[in-house]
Design an enzyme around this catalytic site. Structure first.
Site, PDB file in Angstrom:
ATOM      1  N   LYS A 149      33.952  16.859  40.949  1.00 15.49           N
ATOM      2  CA  LYS A 149      33.776  15.350  40.693  1.00 15.49           C
ATOM      3  C   LYS A 149      32.566  15.091  39.470  1.00 15.49           C
ATOM      4  CE  LYS A 149      35.509  11.680  43.108  1.00 15.49           C
ATOM      5  NZ  LYS A 149      36.659  12.200  43.964  1.00 15.49           N
TER       6      LYS A 149
HETATM    7  N1  GLU Z   1      39.833  10.720  42.426  1.00 14.09           N
HETATM    8  C1  GLU Z   1      40.800  11.116  43.351  1.00 14.09           C
HETATM    9  C2  GLU Z   1      40.352  11.532  44.440  1.00 14.09           C
HETATM   10  O1  GLU Z   1      39.221  11.274  44.967  1.00 14.09           O
HETATM   11  C3  GLU Z   1      41.703  11.769  42.617  1.00 14.09           C
HETATM   12  C4  GLU Z   1      41.268  13.068  41.981  1.00 14.09           C
HETATM   13  C5  GLU Z   1      42.361  13.984  41.373  1.00 14.09           C
HETATM   14  O2  GLU Z   1      43.528  13.536  40.883  1.00 14.09           O
HETATM   15  O3  GLU Z   1      41.974  14.926  40.626  1.00 14.09           O
HETATM   16  O4  GLU Z   1      41.080  12.361  45.256  1.00 14.09           O
END
Ligand code: GLU
Length: 417
Positions: A105
């Site tokens: 993240k």
């Molecule tokens: N931000 C989204 C999540 O928390 C999607 C992450 C992604 O698609 O890589 O799952």
């Protein structure tokens, strides 16, 4: 026991699940801390000519099962600890729905509502330069998260591609379809929440048709969830954003609310609702399902003690604190965990990445079918673990599967050097 923030919550959830799985001590220790976190300092020339320096992070939590995967958020509460927790949750999420990815993240500490589009573009491009040595189609693939969207992903793709000297669409997911995005990605998280909510109602033996649902947050996830649940016959009685909550015991006109938000700079404020309540009131409404779809740590012990919903479906990442989850368990209120409920986004991200690697594109129906199949299989696996192992709650059941899969990958790969 903790209400100490997302990272403490995530670690406490892991410890709780550990009691029900047989994981080598050394491997469990490895799973508790991220592989690496990069902090970047991001100077940006503002519209008034001054220079402002922002801070950004990319945390790569675990890559035993495949390349790192996870979104990038722009928000004032972003911190090194928060991205670590969110990167951990991505690791358990991708493992639970069995995608060949690890978890990551990223984020930038900023208030995007106070920045112009040009300033956001500069910030995004500078951040991409900052992290470009650690990302890549086979290394780490970012995606949208809070306050980032297709536009942001296009800038990341462009900046990365400029350095490479050729277009590299597969370095990010959640792109506009014109540059390699997939059909269905924008709606995917909300669609997944709707699918999981439907499954949950079926499991609990409640009819979704006519059921009262309250949704906290009306961003990309909350608004799509509201629309799809409304289409499936539910009564969306309350929705909220930072400006407050709208409440109508007979069910809101979701289409009219969405149209108002679209014309009103993305805000609910000013909608002519039956009643206005606070976000706290929304969380404690007497409804069939409460769907927190905003930020972490909103269902605290205090809220959990007063909560009247029959079930909580976590559309946001980490909305329930560890201690609040214990209160809900005691009170017999099931919580469908974030790592399942909001996994639709990363599932369709995976499908986008696969299409990009094959230089091929699928129809919306195919994408949605795949999304639904993967989520329902993971839901069934979670329930089977819950019923088989005498596990206290659904989150712990989901974690046992995720931890087991990640630990097995570590077991096979061994310890380098
Ligand atoms: N931000 C989204 C999540 O928390 C999607 C992450 C992604 O698609 O890589 O799952």
């Amino acid at each position: 026991m903790t209400e100490g923030g997302p990272l403490d919550n995530m670690l406490a959830q892991m410890e709780q699940a550990r009691e029900y799985v047989d994981i080598d001590d050394g491997i469990f220790e490895r799973l508790k801390s991220p592989e690496r976190t990069l902090t970047v300092s991001l100077p940006v020339r503002m519209d008034d000519g001054s220079v402002e320096v922002f801070e950004g992070y990319r945390c790569q939590f675990d890559s035993a099962r495949g390349p790192f995967k996870g979104g990038i958020r722009f928000h004032p509460t972003v911190s090194k600890e928060e991205v670590a927790a969110l990167a951990g949750w991505m690791t358990w999420k991708t493992a639970l729905v069995d995608l060949p990815f690890g978890g990551a993240k990223g984020g930038i500490v900023c208030q995007p509502k106070e920045l112009s589009e040009r300033e956001i573009e500069q910030l995004t491009r500078r951040y991409t330069e900052g992290i470009r040595r650690m990302i890549g189609p086979e290394i780490d693939i970012p995606a949208p998260d809070m306050n980032t969207d297709e536009r942001t992903m296009a800038w990341i793709m462009d900046t990365y591609s400029m350095y490479q000297g050729y277009a590299v669409p597969e370095v990010v997911t959640g792109k506009p379809p014109e540059i390699g995005g997939t059909a269905g990605r924008v709606e995917a998280t909300g669609r997944g929440v709707a699918v999981v909510t439907e499954e949950t109602f079926e499991y609990l033996g409640t009819d979704l048709d006519g059921a009262d649902v309250a949704i906290q947050g009306f961003g990309n996830v909350g608004s799509v969830t509201a629309r799809l649940l409304d289409e499936r016959g539910a009564n969306v009685v309350a929705v909220s954003d930072v400006t407050g909550a709208l409440y109508d015991p007979d069910g809101l006109d979701v289409q009219a609310v969405s149209a108002h938000v679209a014309d009103n700079g993305g805000r609910l404020e000013g909608y002519d609702a039956e009643e206005y309540v606070t976000n706290d009131d929304l969380l404690t409404l007497d409804v069939d399902a409460l769907i927190p779809a905003a930020i972490e740590d909103v269902v605290t012990v205090d809220v959990a003690e007063r909560l009247q919903a029959d079930v909580v479906v976590e559309a946001a990442n980490g909305p329930t604190t560890f201690d609040a989850a214990a209160v809900l368990r005691e009170r017999g209120v099931p919580v469908v965990p974030d790592i399942l409920a909001n996994a639709g986004g990363v599932i369709v991200s995976y499908l986008e990445w696969v299409q990009n690697s094959q230089q091929y594109s699928w129809e919306l129906e195919e994408v949605n079918r795949d999304l639904e199949d993967r989520l329902t299989s993971a839901f069934d696996e979670m329930l089977a673990a819950y019923e088989r192992k005498g596990i206290p709650d659904l989150r712990t059941a989901a974690y046992t599967i995720a931890l087991e899969r990640t630990a097995e990958a570590h077991e096979y790969r061994g310890l380098f050097p």
